[in-house]
Design a protein around this motif. Sequence first.
Motif, short mmCIF file in Angstrom:
data_model
loop_
_atom_site.label_atom_id
_atom_site.label_comp_id
_atom_site.label_asym_id
_atom_site.label_seq_id
_atom_site.Cartn_x
_atom_site.Cartn_y
_atom_site.Cartn_z
N ASN A 1 0.87 -1.17 0.00
CA ASN A 1 0.00 0.00 0.00
C ASN A 1 0.91 1.22 0.00
OD1 ASN A 1 -3.03 -0.94 0.71
ND2 ASN A 1 -1.55 -2.30 1.70
N THR A 2 0.84 2.02 -1.06
CA THR A 2 1.85 3.05 -1.24
C THR A 2 1.24 4.39 -1.65
OG1 THR A 2 3.81 3.67 -2.55
CG2 THR A 2 2.21 2.23 -3.62
N MET B 1 -7.98 4.49 5.13
CA MET B 1 -6.92 4.43 6.12
C MET B 1 -6.76 5.79 6.80
SD MET B 1 -4.01 2.30 4.02
CE MET B 1 -4.38 0.71 3.27
N PRO B 2 -6.31 5.81 8.07
CA PRO B 2 -6.03 7.09 8.72
C PRO B 2 -5.05 7.91 7.89
CG PRO B 2 -5.95 5.29 10.31
CD PRO B 2 -6.10 4.66 8.95
N ASP C 1 -2.55 9.62 8.52
CA ASP C 1 -1.13 9.57 8.87
C ASP C 1 -0.52 8.19 8.65
OD1 ASP C 1 -2.53 8.35 10.87
OD2 ASP C 1 -1.39 9.23 12.52
N THR C 2 -1.29 7.27 8.02
CA THR C 2 -0.76 5.92 7.77
C THR C 2 0.34 5.98 6.72
OG1 THR C 2 -2.94 4.98 8.24
CG2 THR C 2 -1.36 3.56 7.12
N PRO C 3 1.54 5.48 7.03
CA PRO C 3 2.62 5.50 6.04
C PRO C 3 2.45 4.38 5.01
CG PRO C 3 3.39 4.44 8.04
CD PRO C 3 1.98 4.92 8.31
N SER C 4 3.17 4.48 3.92
CA SER C 4 3.22 3.37 2.96
C SER C 4 3.70 2.12 3.71
CB SER C 4 4.19 3.68 1.82
OG SER C 4 3.76 4.81 1.09
N ALA D 1 -10.84 -9.42 5.57
CA ALA D 1 -10.99 -8.42 6.61
C ALA D 1 -9.59 -7.95 6.98
CB ALA D 1 -11.69 -8.99 7.83
N VAL D 2 -9.50 -6.75 7.54
CA VAL D 2 -8.23 -6.22 8.04
C VAL D 2 -8.38 -6.02 9.54
CG1 VAL D 2 -6.51 -4.38 7.88
CG2 VAL D 2 -7.79 -5.07 5.83
N VAL D 3 -7.44 -6.57 10.29
CA VAL D 3 -7.54 -6.57 11.75
C VAL D 3 -6.21 -6.16 12.37
CG1 VAL D 3 -9.32 -8.37 11.72
CG2 VAL D 3 -6.92 -9.03 11.87
#
Length: 263
Positions: free
Chosen positions: A150-151, A198-199, A201-204, A242-244
Motif C-alpha cells: 500500500n503506497t 486508512m487514517p 497519517d498511515t505510512p506506505s 478483513a483487516v484486523v
Amino acid sequence: MPEVTSPYQPGTPCWIDLAAPDQQAAIDFYSDVFGWTGEIGPPENGGYAVCMLNGKPVAGIMAAVPMGGQPAPPTVWTTYLAAADADATSEAVTKGGGTLLMPVMDVMTLGRMSIAADPTGAVFGIWQAVDFPGAGTVNESGALVWNELNTTDPSAAATFYKAALGIESAPMEGAENYYALTVNDRPVGGMQPMSEQMPTDTPSHWLVYFAVADTDATVAKVTAAGGAALQQPFDMVAGRMAVVTDPQGATFAVINPKPMDQG
C-alpha cells in the motif's frame, strides 16, 4: 501468490516476522487464531521464535527491544523479499532511491538479511537464503497467502522494485486501481494506492494476508482475544477478507480465498 520453492526466486516474498513488545503474548495469540506452535528461542538467537504450522516454518515472532543503540522496532509484520545476493540487492535499493535501515548481516548459518524502506516509505526485509529458505508452507489456512504494498506513489514504487529486485507490476484484470506484482511472469503480490479508508497519517506499508477457512469466524476469534477489526469482513474479487489488528497493534489481513483458475 507466493509459492514454496527452495530457494525462493529473487523478488518473491519468502518470509514474514513480527516484532512484539510482549513476545510470549504474541505467540499465544497467533497460536490461538491460526493454530501455530512456537516458543521463545534461545538467547544466542535473540530469543527469536520460528512458529510452525503442520510441522513447517510459517512465520517468525521476536521481542521488540532496542538493539545496537537503535530504538525498539515498531509492532508490525515485516515482509521479506528473496534475494540471490543481499549485498548487491541492498546496493540496488540505495541506488534506486530507497533507504537501508539495517545493514546486511549474517543470521548464523541461516542466511543474510537487511531491512530497507522503498522511496515511498514502505519498510521491507531482504533475505538471502543459506540454510533457511523461508516459509515452508504458504497458501494454506493459517499461512501466508498474499503480500500487498500500500503506497502513496504506485508509479515510483513500481520503478523502484523493478530496478532493485526485478519485480514487475501491471494493472490486475478485474480490480480497479490494483496492480499485480510478478516475478518471472508469476504473481507474487499486489500493489495499490493508499486507501482513503486508512487514517491520514498511515505510512506506505506492506500488508500480510493469512488464508483462513472462515473469515467471519476468524475476526470473531481475533476480537475475542483482544484484537480489533479495522475493516469488517467483506467480499471482493479474490475472496472474503478483513483487516484486523492483534492485541498489541500489529495490522494484518485475513482472507478466505476463492479457488484460483488453474488454466
